[in-house]
Scaffold this active site. Structure first.
Site, mmCIF file in Angstrom:
data_model
loop_
_atom_site.group_PDB
_atom_site.id
_atom_site.type_symbol
_atom_site.label_atom_id
_atom_site.label_comp_id
_atom_site.label_asym_id
_atom_site.label_seq_id
_atom_site.Cartn_x
_atom_site.Cartn_y
_atom_site.Cartn_z
ATOM 1 N N LEU A 127 6.006 -32.339 39.386
ATOM 2 C CA LEU A 127 6.594 -32.745 38.104
ATOM 3 C C LEU A 127 8.084 -32.456 38.097
ATOM 4 O O LEU A 127 8.521 -31.382 38.502
ATOM 5 C CB LEU A 127 5.923 -31.994 36.950
ATOM 6 C CG LEU A 127 4.390 -32.085 36.873
ATOM 7 C CD1 LEU A 127 3.871 -31.166 35.775
ATOM 8 C CD2 LEU A 127 3.949 -33.519 36.619
ATOM 9 N N GLY A 128 8.866 -33.398 37.598
ATOM 10 C CA GLY A 128 10.290 -33.167 37.399
ATOM 11 C C GLY A 128 11.070 -33.106 38.698
ATOM 12 O O GLY A 128 10.538 -33.255 39.802
ATOM 13 N N ARG A 129 12.370 -32.856 38.530
ATOM 14 C CA ARG A 129 13.283 -32.807 39.677
ATOM 15 C C ARG A 129 14.105 -31.515 39.694
ATOM 16 O O ARG A 129 15.233 -31.493 40.197
ATOM 17 C CB ARG A 129 14.225 -34.012 39.625
ATOM 18 C CG ARG A 129 13.526 -35.350 39.813
ATOM 19 C CD ARG A 129 14.525 -36.498 39.795
ATOM 20 N NE ARG A 129 15.129 -36.680 38.483
ATOM 21 C CZ ARG A 129 16.180 -37.464 38.250
ATOM 22 N NH1 ARG A 129 16.752 -38.101 39.245
ATOM 23 N NH2 ARG A 129 16.651 -37.592 37.021
ATOM 24 N N PHE A 184 15.833 -25.217 41.092
ATOM 25 C CA PHE A 184 15.600 -23.777 41.172
ATOM 26 C C PHE A 184 14.111 -23.466 41.299
ATOM 27 O O PHE A 184 13.691 -22.713 42.187
ATOM 28 C CB PHE A 184 16.192 -23.103 39.937
ATOM 29 C CG PHE A 184 15.945 -21.627 39.860
ATOM 30 C CD1 PHE A 184 16.273 -20.794 40.913
ATOM 31 C CD2 PHE A 184 15.387 -21.064 38.721
ATOM 32 C CE1 PHE A 184 16.040 -19.421 40.842
ATOM 33 C CE2 PHE A 184 15.162 -19.707 38.633
ATOM 34 C CZ PHE A 184 15.487 -18.886 39.694
ATOM 35 N N LEU A 185 13.306 -24.025 40.408
ATOM 36 C CA LEU A 185 11.857 -23.858 40.444
ATOM 37 C C LEU A 185 11.199 -25.230 40.502
ATOM 38 O O LEU A 185 11.461 -26.076 39.652
ATOM 39 C CB LEU A 185 11.363 -23.104 39.207
ATOM 40 C CG LEU A 185 11.788 -21.646 39.038
ATOM 41 C CD1 LEU A 185 11.290 -21.118 37.696
ATOM 42 C CD2 LEU A 185 11.246 -20.788 40.169
ATOM 43 N N LYS A 186 10.363 -25.456 41.486
ATOM 44 C CA LYS A 186 9.606 -26.701 41.583
ATOM 45 C C LYS A 186 8.343 -26.583 40.735
ATOM 46 O O LYS A 186 7.597 -25.604 40.840
ATOM 47 C CB LYS A 186 9.218 -26.983 43.037
ATOM 48 C CG LYS A 186 10.394 -27.104 43.991
ATOM 49 C CD LYS A 186 11.274 -28.296 43.655
ATOM 50 C CE LYS A 186 12.416 -28.428 44.671
ATOM 51 N NZ LYS A 186 13.332 -29.535 44.325
ATOM 52 N N SER A 187 8.109 -27.567 39.859
ATOM 53 C CA SER A 187 6.936 -27.560 38.986
ATOM 54 C C SER A 187 5.853 -28.448 39.575
ATOM 55 O O SER A 187 6.097 -29.615 39.881
ATOM 56 C CB SER A 187 7.311 -28.050 37.587
ATOM 57 O OG SER A 187 8.247 -27.183 36.983
ATOM 58 N N LYS A 236 4.924 -23.000 38.921
ATOM 59 C CA LYS A 236 6.353 -23.094 39.236
ATOM 60 C C LYS A 236 6.609 -22.288 40.505
ATOM 61 O O LYS A 236 6.217 -21.113 40.597
ATOM 62 C CB LYS A 236 7.202 -22.574 38.073
ATOM 63 C CG LYS A 236 7.187 -23.517 36.868
ATOM 64 C CD LYS A 236 8.099 -23.031 35.758
ATOM 65 C CE LYS A 236 8.144 -24.037 34.613
ATOM 66 N NZ LYS A 236 9.021 -25.177 34.905
ATOM 67 N N ASP A 291 16.381 -20.040 27.848
ATOM 68 C CA ASP A 291 16.461 -21.435 28.300
ATOM 69 C C ASP A 291 15.643 -22.339 27.375
ATOM 70 O O ASP A 291 14.802 -23.121 27.820
ATOM 71 C CB ASP A 291 15.960 -21.557 29.743
ATOM 72 C CG ASP A 291 16.280 -22.916 30.367
ATOM 73 O OD1 ASP A 291 17.172 -23.619 29.836
ATOM 74 O OD2 ASP A 291 15.636 -23.283 31.369
#
Length: 337
Positions: free
Chosen positions: A5-7, A10-13, A26, A121
């Protein structure tokens, strides 16, 4: 593993399957450094422990974490919708639904700050919304830097630009100048006023139909006094909402109020009086019970819901609202047993 998910950098989901349902993982890939992550683990454990004691929480901490030689993993339950997705999903939110979500977001931040926790955040992607519009604030960023340089956008892109859209929810005081008069540590404690600024940005986006209040370049210009967001906010018809947002995003952090203060000051002005305590207590009691009991509770509560919504006596609302939904729940539990 089901889907990436997402791009974020820092943290890949990653969305994964678990025996009990879908989970969000994450992943932080160690980049050849020998970072000691134990301090971050202690912060995560404290947040989880503190929030476990909150009654009717609007906060959703990471539930499990694991460190290996090559990576660190954070895990929580997967939610189908965050606020960013919900704003572009039919049926579109009505005005009162937007106010209800704004109320819950402020309530979530109040729960955090009352327990000495700052998020760090807050943005639409970290505001989770259930199918019946109950809101949770998630993905607490205790491991991200408090301050980043204003003249190096790579830090912002790496830590905070989750979707690559350049939307910015960071308070202006979180940007510092290299060699400036004020020297700051990257891991300095977060302040509640920083979260309040981000809340103002999220509420603005909520009422602007998904349009961001600030992109990074606009936020930096606002920080220098070269950009006026009030013109963009004119698209919001309700002057009370505009006034509340402008108060939250003041450049002077000491001029911003607490989440509790905004809940009190704008009750009956922006936020309907029946939101608290009546409607919030009602929803809180609906939350843990099974669907059939929810239907029964709504049926029993319906006359009182109408009375509360039509009543203009805020004092009477407060007295009745504190007890009614609990009494209805007790009646339903008696029937179930």
């Amino acid at each position: 593993l089901k889907e990436v998910l997402g791009r974020a950098r820092f943290l890949k989901s990653i969305q994964c399957k678990h025996d009990e349902g879908l989970v969000l993982v994450k992943v932080y890939f160690k980049r050849g450094d020998s970072s000691d992550l134990r301090e971050y683990e202690r912060k995560l454990a404290r947040i989880r422990e503190v929030f476990s004691r909150i009654e009717n929480p609007h906060v959703w901490p990471f539930q499990f974490w694991l460190e290996t030689d090559k990576a660190a993993y954070l895990l929580r339950q997967y939610f189908f919708n965050n606020l960013h997705d919900r704003l572009s999903t039919r049926p579109f939110l009505s005005l009162v639904e937007k106010k209800w979500l704004a109320f819950q977001l402020l309530y979530a931040v109040k729960q955090c700050h009352d327990n000495g926790i700052c998020h760090g955040d807050i943005k639409c992607e970290n505001v989770l919304v259930t199918s019946w519009n109950w809101l949770y604030l998630a993905d607490f960023a205790s491991f991200k830097p408090t301050y980043i340089p204003h003249d190096d956008p790579s830090d912002f892109s790496f830590f905070f630009d989750t979707g690559g859209r350049r939307r910015c929810y960071l308070a202006p005081e979180r940007f510092y100048e290299h060699g400036g008069e004020i020297q700051v540590a990257h891991d300095a404690p977060l302040r509640p006023s920083m979260d309040i600024f981000a809340v103002g940005c999220v509420i603005a986006e909520l009422f602007l139909e998904g349009q961001p209040l600030f992109e990074l370049s606009q936020l930096l210009a606002y920080r220098r006094g070269q950009y006026d967001p009030s013109q963009h906010l004119e698209k919001i018809p309700d002057s009370g909402i505009r006034k509340m947002i402008l108060h939250m995003i003041q450049l002077d952090p000491d001029s911003r109020c607490s989440a509790e203060s905004y809940l009190q000051s704008y009750s009956g002005v922006v936020l309907p009086c029946y939101f608290s305590p009546f409607l919030h207590n009602l929803y809180s009691n609906l939350n843990p019970i099974v669907p059939d009991s929810r239907v029964a509770m709504c049926q029993l509560s319906f006359p009182e819901i109408l009375r509360q919504m039509l009543n203009t006596n805020a004092g009477e609302e407060t007295v009745v609202g504190q007890n009614f939904s609990t009494n209805v729940k007790d009646r339903i539990l008696v029937v179930e047993h």
